[in-house]
Write an enzyme that holds these catalytic residues in place. Structure first.
Site, PDB file in Angstrom:
ATOM      1  CD  GLU A  79      -2.992  -0.751   2.380  1.00 33.20           C
ATOM      2  OE1 GLU A  79      -4.172  -1.048   2.176  1.00 33.20           O
ATOM      3  OE2 GLU A  79      -2.582  -0.275   3.453  1.00 33.20           O
ATOM      4  CB  CYS A  80       0.801   4.338   0.157  1.00 30.19           C
ATOM      5  SG  CYS A  80       1.122   6.102  -0.119  1.00 30.19           S
TER       6      CYS A  80
END
Length: 442
Positions: free
Chosen positions: A329-330
């Protein structure tokens, strides 16, 4: 105190001092022997760690856009089981959210309305005096669902200034339960995604004690507690909880990887999953015996050189990804990519497991809710599964394989605007810039 009681601390706008006040309140009330728990309205994943540091107990997010009413009720009911007092911290301004139907805007006011929690406003009164009462009156009357019980003044310049502001509040019948004088020494350090993380804040314990001392002197805590109302949230089993991506999850966790929602981890553990942490910055590979790996967001752009040279981590990640699912994520997505350009313009090789290059030197803010529909079966669900999450980063994609066949999901914003594809998928590896909050209930 019999049974848990609740209260929302909010403000008319961002930057009013909510977090400073809430952290001081949490620690000051905990020092009185109360079992105090914090909650954070909205998708901010940094503040709950500070709440936990102040109280010694977990804090969770409550978000009226990303979460269904049953999921919100479960989080609050579970929190209330181990608490005398719940203090929820608002996000942005009290009524600030997205354009959706009432009760589903993501605004802090939705949470106060859903749980019938009184609101205490933190008002930054620098630059005005009696006019602050007009702002407070507007907040108190704007939404008939909301019950504003009192105000806490922040950035008061002098005793004369305080008296002028209090005169205005007396005219509208809102009690002032405390006032903090202008003091830049109370501010917590910040960087590009908000506050410096709790685990990295130097002398955090000392700062929390200093905040609590200030709050003790500045706010009538006994009166504040009288504003609270009993928690009436019966434990239920919602269907929106994100299922664990495996039975034994390898979770990257250090200064480069730390942004994962506490309610997600709690939900995985409640579902019977075991979470085993490891540190890429310490050059640790995903632990053996795990059947999935999760690289959360954080600040890999600040540690890109060190990550690029973490050969045991990168080699172990490649070997793990040959057999088991890996999701980023990210920041985790950036590390799974081919290269990452840091803020100084230096390009570092990353894992190369996903066909994407990212840059923190070419900064552009990306912010907002994301509603995603998965394009393939994977650790977050079957193809077609709808997820809701949030994106907040300054990094940009400089090159990628934009083919739909290798994309992770189709995404839209909170108003349903089509934003195209997001993230990538290659073999067992997936990743995107948005942080998953829950399965979509809509």
């Amino acid at each position: 105190m019999t049974g848990a009681r609740g209260l929302l601390i909010a403000a008319p706008r961002s930057g009013s001092g909510k977090t400073t006040v809430v952290l001081g309140l949490l620690r000051a009330l905990t020092r009185q022997g109360l079992r105090v728990r914090g909650l954070k309205c909205g998708p901010d994943y940094i503040d709950p760690a500070f709440h936990a540091a102040a109280t010694g107990a977990p804090s969770f997010n409550v978000d009226s856009f990303a979460m269904s009413a049953p999921l919100l009720t479960k989080i609050v009911a579970d929190t209330a089981q181990d608490a005398d007092l719940i203090i929820a911290e608002g996000s942005m301004g009290l009524f600030d959210g997205v354009r959706q139907e009432t009760g589903r805007t993501g605004a802090s006011a939705d949470i106060a309305a859903l749980f019938d929690w009184p609101v205490v406003l933190v008002l930054d009164v620098s630059g005005h005096a009696q006019s602050a009462a007009a702002v407070a009156l507007g907040c108190a009357s704007f939404d008939p669902r909301i019950n504003v019980q009192g105000v806490i003044l922040n950035n008061v310049a002098s005793e004369r200034h305080r008296r002028l502001v209090e005169d205005g509040m007396a005219r509208i019948g809102l009690p002032v339960v405390g006032a903090l004088m202008r003091n830049s020494g109370l501010a917590l350090p910040e960087r590009h995604l908000g506050l410096v993380q709790a685990a990295e804040t130097e002398e955090l314990e000392t700062k929390l004690e200093r905040l609590a001392d200030t709050i003790d002197q500045a706010i009538d805590l006994d009166r504040l507690v009288t504003f609270t109302k009993p928690i009436r949230a019966a434990p239920i089993e919602p269907t929106q909880i994100l299922p664990p991506p495996g039975q034994r999850i390898a979770l990257a966790f250090d200064r480069a990887f730390s942004f994962i929602y506490p309610h997600v981890l709690a939900g995985w553990r409640a579902a019977g999953a075991e979470i085993v942490t490891f540190s890429p910055l310490a050059d640790e590979p995903p632990p053996s015996g795990c059947d999935s790996c999760w690289l959360p967001g954080g600040y890999p752009e600040l540690h890109a050189g060190r990550i690029s040279n973490a050969r045991q981590f990168l080699t172990g990640l490649h070997l793990f990804a040959e057999k088991y699912p890996v999701h980023g994520e990210c920041g985790g997505y950036m590390v799974l990519g081919r290269t990452l350009e840091d803020g100084s313009g230096h390009t570092h090789e990353m894992a190369g497991l996903l066909p994407v290059d990212t840059s923190y030197a070419k900064r552009e803010i990306h912010l907002g809710y994301r509603v995603a529909r998965l394009l393939h079966d994977g650790p977050l669900g079957r193809s077609g599964q709808c997820l809701v999450g949030h994106e907040f980063h300054y990094a940009s994609v400089t090159a990628s394989d934009g083919a739909r066949a290798s994309a992770f999901a189709m995404i839209a914003d909170a108003e349903g605007t089509d934003l195209g594809t997001a993230g990538h998928r290659s073999g067992y590896v997936t990743g995107s810039f948005f942080h998953v909050i829950a399965q979509s209930a809509y």
